[in-house]
Design an enzyme around this catalytic site. Structure first.
Site, mmCIF file in Angstrom:
data_model
loop_
_atom_site.group_PDB
_atom_site.id
_atom_site.type_symbol
_atom_site.label_atom_id
_atom_site.label_comp_id
_atom_site.label_asym_id
_atom_site.label_seq_id
_atom_site.Cartn_x
_atom_site.Cartn_y
_atom_site.Cartn_z
ATOM 1 N N GLU A 102 13.694 1.858 -3.834
ATOM 2 C CA GLU A 102 13.019 3.157 -3.963
ATOM 3 C C GLU A 102 11.577 2.960 -4.425
ATOM 4 O O GLU A 102 11.265 1.983 -5.104
ATOM 5 C CB GLU A 102 13.752 3.986 -5.034
ATOM 6 C CG GLU A 102 14.345 5.297 -4.629
ATOM 7 C CD GLU A 102 13.478 6.341 -3.979
ATOM 8 O OE1 GLU A 102 12.480 6.044 -3.302
ATOM 9 O OE2 GLU A 102 13.817 7.521 -4.146
ATOM 10 N N ASP A 103 10.723 3.903 -4.077
ATOM 11 C CA ASP A 103 9.342 3.839 -4.562
ATOM 12 C C ASP A 103 9.248 4.293 -6.018
ATOM 13 O O ASP A 103 8.611 3.639 -6.840
ATOM 14 C CB ASP A 103 8.409 4.677 -3.674
ATOM 15 C CG ASP A 103 8.870 6.122 -3.482
ATOM 16 O OD1 ASP A 103 9.983 6.490 -3.938
ATOM 17 O OD2 ASP A 103 8.125 6.907 -2.870
ATOM 18 N N ASP A 106 11.997 9.841 -10.496
ATOM 19 C CA ASP A 106 11.367 10.884 -11.302
ATOM 20 C C ASP A 106 12.492 11.635 -12.029
ATOM 21 O O ASP A 106 12.988 11.168 -13.050
ATOM 22 C CB ASP A 106 10.562 11.759 -10.329
ATOM 23 C CG ASP A 106 9.729 12.819 -10.988
ATOM 24 O OD1 ASP A 106 9.345 12.648 -12.147
ATOM 25 O OD2 ASP A 106 9.432 13.849 -10.339
ATOM 26 N N PHE A 155 1.251 12.427 -11.589
ATOM 27 C CA PHE A 155 1.539 12.308 -10.157
ATOM 28 C C PHE A 155 0.708 11.170 -9.589
ATOM 29 O O PHE A 155 -0.507 11.126 -9.764
ATOM 30 C CB PHE A 155 1.260 13.616 -9.422
ATOM 31 C CG PHE A 155 2.063 13.726 -8.157
ATOM 32 C CD1 PHE A 155 3.391 14.130 -8.191
ATOM 33 C CD2 PHE A 155 1.503 13.378 -6.941
ATOM 34 C CE1 PHE A 155 4.147 14.187 -7.033
ATOM 35 C CE2 PHE A 155 2.252 13.437 -5.761
ATOM 36 C CZ PHE A 155 3.572 13.850 -5.818
ATOM 37 N N ARG A 168 -0.674 6.730 1.966
ATOM 38 C CA ARG A 168 0.372 5.728 1.692
ATOM 39 C C ARG A 168 -0.172 4.320 1.904
ATOM 40 O O ARG A 168 0.403 3.350 1.423
ATOM 41 C CB ARG A 168 1.560 5.917 2.641
ATOM 42 C CG ARG A 168 2.296 7.241 2.490
ATOM 43 C CD ARG A 168 3.551 7.204 3.367
ATOM 44 N NE ARG A 168 4.158 8.522 3.533
ATOM 45 C CZ ARG A 168 5.066 9.033 2.712
ATOM 46 N NH1 ARG A 168 5.458 8.356 1.649
ATOM 47 N NH2 ARG A 168 5.588 10.222 2.948
#
Ligand code: IMP
Ligand code: MG
Length: 185
Positions: A102-103, A106, A155, A168
Protein backbone atom coordinates in the site's frame (compact mmCIF):
# COMPACT_ATOMS: atom_id res chain seq x y z
CA UNK A 1 -1.58 24.21 -15.87
CA UNK A 2 -0.93 23.97 -12.17
CA UNK A 3 2.74 23.55 -11.37
CA UNK A 4 3.23 21.77 -8.07
CA UNK A 5 5.61 24.43 -6.76
CA UNK A 6 2.64 26.70 -6.12
CA UNK A 7 1.08 24.33 -3.56
CA UNK A 8 4.05 22.36 -2.29
CA UNK A 9 4.37 23.36 1.34
CA UNK A 10 7.49 21.27 1.83
CA UNK A 11 9.29 18.14 0.74
CA UNK A 12 8.62 15.65 3.51
CA UNK A 13 10.68 12.72 2.18
CA UNK A 14 13.30 13.19 -0.51
CA UNK A 15 13.97 10.91 -3.45
CA UNK A 16 17.15 9.67 -1.77
CA UNK A 17 15.48 8.98 1.59
CA UNK A 18 12.72 7.05 -0.20
CA UNK A 19 15.18 4.94 -2.16
CA UNK A 20 17.25 4.13 0.92
CA UNK A 21 14.28 3.13 3.02
CA UNK A 22 12.71 1.09 0.22
CA UNK A 23 15.98 -0.82 -0.14
CA UNK A 24 16.03 -1.52 3.61
CA UNK A 25 12.45 -2.79 3.49
CA UNK A 26 13.34 -5.04 0.55
CA UNK A 27 16.25 -6.49 2.50
CA UNK A 28 14.11 -7.08 5.59
CA UNK A 29 11.41 -8.79 3.50
CA UNK A 30 14.07 -10.90 1.75
CA UNK A 31 15.29 -12.23 5.08
CA UNK A 32 11.81 -12.88 6.44
CA UNK A 33 10.66 -14.73 3.31
CA UNK A 34 13.87 -16.66 2.60
CA UNK A 35 13.01 -20.01 1.02
CA UNK A 36 9.46 -18.93 0.14
CA UNK A 37 7.85 -17.38 -2.91
CA UNK A 38 5.94 -14.13 -2.51
CA UNK A 39 2.78 -12.86 -4.17
CA UNK A 40 2.93 -9.08 -3.88
CA UNK A 41 -0.47 -7.47 -4.26
CA UNK A 42 -0.43 -3.81 -5.10
CA UNK A 43 -3.37 -1.61 -4.24
CA UNK A 44 -3.94 0.63 -7.22
CA UNK A 45 -3.10 3.21 -8.06
CA UNK A 46 -1.00 4.84 -5.35
CA UNK A 47 1.09 1.79 -4.52
CA UNK A 48 2.48 1.24 -8.03
CA UNK A 49 5.71 3.19 -7.74
CA UNK A 50 6.48 1.75 -4.31
CA UNK A 51 5.80 -1.80 -5.52
CA UNK A 52 8.06 -1.58 -8.56
CA UNK A 53 10.93 -0.07 -6.56
CA UNK A 54 10.44 -2.44 -3.62
CA UNK A 55 10.44 -5.73 -5.51
CA UNK A 56 13.78 -4.86 -7.14
CA UNK A 57 15.28 -5.28 -3.66
CA UNK A 58 13.53 -8.55 -2.83
CA UNK A 59 15.65 -11.69 -3.32
CA UNK A 60 13.05 -14.53 -3.13
CA UNK A 61 10.89 -15.02 -6.26
CA UNK A 62 8.07 -12.46 -6.47
CA UNK A 63 4.84 -12.59 -8.47
CA UNK A 64 2.65 -9.50 -8.66
CA UNK A 65 -1.04 -8.82 -8.98
CA UNK A 66 -3.20 -5.74 -8.64
CA UNK A 67 -6.33 -4.74 -6.84
CA UNK A 68 -8.33 -1.59 -7.37
CA UNK A 69 -10.00 -0.09 -4.32
CA UNK A 70 -11.85 3.14 -3.97
CA UNK A 71 -12.70 4.68 -0.65
CA UNK A 72 -13.13 8.36 -1.50
CA UNK A 73 -16.01 10.07 -3.17
CA UNK A 74 -14.76 12.20 -6.08
CA UNK A 75 -12.76 15.16 -4.87
CA UNK A 76 -12.86 14.06 -1.23
CA UNK A 77 -9.62 13.91 0.75
CA UNK A 78 -10.61 11.35 3.29
CA UNK A 79 -12.08 7.93 3.34
CA UNK A 80 -15.86 7.77 3.81
CA UNK A 81 -15.41 4.35 5.38
CA UNK A 82 -17.23 2.65 2.54
CA UNK A 83 -14.72 0.69 0.48
CA UNK A 84 -15.49 -0.49 -3.06
CA UNK A 85 -13.45 -3.07 -4.97
CA UNK A 86 -13.07 -1.59 -8.45
CA UNK A 87 -10.69 -4.25 -9.80
CA UNK A 88 -10.22 -7.74 -8.43
CA UNK A 89 -7.17 -10.00 -8.62
CA UNK A 90 -6.65 -12.21 -11.65
CA UNK A 91 -4.75 -14.91 -9.71
CA UNK A 92 -5.75 -17.21 -6.91
CA UNK A 93 -4.08 -16.44 -3.58
CA UNK A 94 -4.90 -19.81 -1.98
CA UNK A 95 -1.86 -21.30 -0.19
CA UNK A 96 0.36 -18.38 -1.25
CA UNK A 97 2.44 -16.00 0.84
CA UNK A 98 0.69 -12.71 0.17
CA UNK A 99 2.27 -9.34 0.81
CA UNK A 100 -0.14 -6.44 0.45
CA UNK A 101 1.65 -3.34 -0.77
CA UNK A 102 0.00 0.00 0.00
CA UNK A 103 1.07 3.60 -0.48
CA UNK A 104 -0.42 4.98 2.73
CA UNK A 105 -2.63 3.91 5.62
CA UNK A 106 -4.77 6.71 6.97
CA UNK A 107 -8.05 5.78 8.71
CA UNK A 108 -7.27 2.11 8.00
CA UNK A 109 -10.67 1.40 6.40
CA UNK A 110 -9.27 0.59 2.95
CA UNK A 111 -6.65 -1.90 4.04
CA UNK A 112 -8.82 -3.57 6.66
CA UNK A 113 -11.58 -4.21 4.11
CA UNK A 114 -9.05 -5.66 1.69
CA UNK A 115 -7.57 -7.85 4.43
CA UNK A 116 -11.00 -9.09 5.41
CA UNK A 117 -11.75 -10.06 1.81
CA UNK A 118 -8.38 -11.72 1.19
CA UNK A 119 -8.53 -13.75 4.40
CA UNK A 120 -11.59 -15.54 3.03
CA UNK A 121 -9.47 -16.79 0.10
CA UNK A 122 -7.20 -18.96 2.22
CA UNK A 123 -3.68 -17.53 1.71
CA UNK A 124 -0.77 -19.35 3.40
CA UNK A 125 0.15 -16.01 4.98
CA UNK A 126 -0.97 -12.41 4.64
CA UNK A 127 1.08 -9.37 5.67
CA UNK A 128 0.87 -5.63 5.07
CA UNK A 129 3.70 -3.47 3.76
CA UNK A 130 2.92 0.24 3.61
CA UNK A 131 5.23 3.02 2.50
CA UNK A 132 3.57 5.64 4.69
CA UNK A 133 1.60 5.41 7.91
CA UNK A 134 -0.55 8.13 9.48
CA UNK A 135 -1.07 6.31 12.77
CA UNK A 136 -2.59 9.38 14.43
CA UNK A 137 -5.61 9.15 12.09
CA UNK A 138 -6.36 5.48 12.60
CA UNK A 139 -10.05 4.57 13.06
CA UNK A 140 -9.73 0.79 12.74
CA UNK A 141 -6.87 -1.35 13.94
CA UNK A 142 -4.61 -2.66 11.15
CA UNK A 143 -1.76 -5.15 11.56
CA UNK A 144 1.17 -3.48 9.75
CA UNK A 145 4.22 -5.72 9.41
CA UNK A 146 6.39 -3.41 7.29
CA UNK A 147 6.27 0.37 7.31
CA UNK A 148 8.49 2.81 5.45
CA UNK A 149 7.75 6.03 7.32
CA UNK A 150 5.46 7.29 10.07
CA UNK A 151 4.15 10.65 8.90
CA UNK A 152 2.18 13.47 10.53
CA UNK A 153 -1.48 14.23 9.81
CA UNK A 154 -0.87 16.13 6.58
CA UNK A 155 -2.07 15.50 3.04
CA UNK A 156 0.86 14.33 0.97
CA UNK A 157 1.50 13.68 -2.73
CA UNK A 158 4.15 12.35 -5.10
CA UNK A 159 5.88 8.96 -5.49
CA UNK A 160 2.62 7.31 -6.51
CA UNK A 161 0.28 9.41 -4.37
CA UNK A 162 -1.94 11.82 -6.24
CA UNK A 163 -3.59 15.16 -6.04
CA UNK A 164 -6.81 14.62 -8.00
CA UNK A 165 -5.02 11.87 -9.97
CA UNK A 166 -1.98 13.93 -11.02
CA UNK A 167 1.56 14.39 -9.67
CA UNK A 168 2.03 10.66 -8.99
CA UNK A 169 5.17 10.89 -11.10
CA UNK A 170 7.12 13.10 -8.69
CA UNK A 171 10.09 11.23 -7.18
CA UNK A 172 9.62 12.66 -3.65
CA UNK A 173 6.80 12.89 -1.08
CA UNK A 174 5.59 16.45 -0.61
CA UNK A 175 3.12 18.07 1.77
CA UNK A 176 0.25 19.88 0.08
CA UNK A 177 -0.77 23.37 1.10
CA UNK A 178 -4.47 22.68 0.59
CA UNK A 179 -5.50 26.37 0.71
CA UNK A 180 -3.09 27.24 -2.07
CA UNK A 181 -4.08 24.14 -4.04
CA UNK A 182 -7.81 24.92 -3.83
CA UNK A 183 -7.22 28.60 -4.60
CA UNK A 184 -5.64 27.67 -7.90
CA UNK A 185 -8.27 25.20 -9.08
P1 IMP B 1 -7.74 4.94 4.54
O1 IMP B 1 -8.81 4.02 4.08
O2 IMP B 1 -8.31 6.14 5.26
O3 IMP B 1 -6.65 4.27 5.33
O4 IMP B 1 -7.12 5.59 3.26
C1 IMP B 1 -6.16 4.99 2.54
C2 IMP B 1 -6.15 5.54 1.14
O5 IMP B 1 -6.41 6.94 1.12
C3 IMP B 1 -4.77 5.38 0.57
O6 IMP B 1 -4.68 4.19 -0.14
C4 IMP B 1 -4.62 6.59 -0.31
O7 IMP B 1 -5.06 6.27 -1.62
C5 IMP B 1 -5.52 7.62 0.26
N1 IMP B 1 -4.81 8.65 1.05
C6 IMP B 1 -4.81 8.79 2.40
N2 IMP B 1 -4.06 9.82 2.79
C7 IMP B 1 -3.54 10.35 1.64
C8 IMP B 1 -2.64 11.45 1.38
O8 IMP B 1 -2.15 12.17 2.28
N3 IMP B 1 -2.35 11.68 0.09
C9 IMP B 1 -2.85 10.92 -0.94
N4 IMP B 1 -3.67 9.88 -0.75
C10 IMP B 1 -4.02 9.61 0.53
MG1 MG C 1 -4.15 4.03 -2.25
Amino acid sequence: MQDYHSFLSKILISDEELQNRVRELGEEISQDYAGRKILAICILRGGVMFLTDLIRHIKPPVAIDFMGVSSYGTGARQSDGEVRITLDLTTSIAHKHVLLVEDIIDSGHTISSVLELLRTRDPASLEVCTLLNKTSRREVDVPVKYCGFEIPDKFVFGYGLDMDEYYRNLPFIGVVDLDKYEAEL
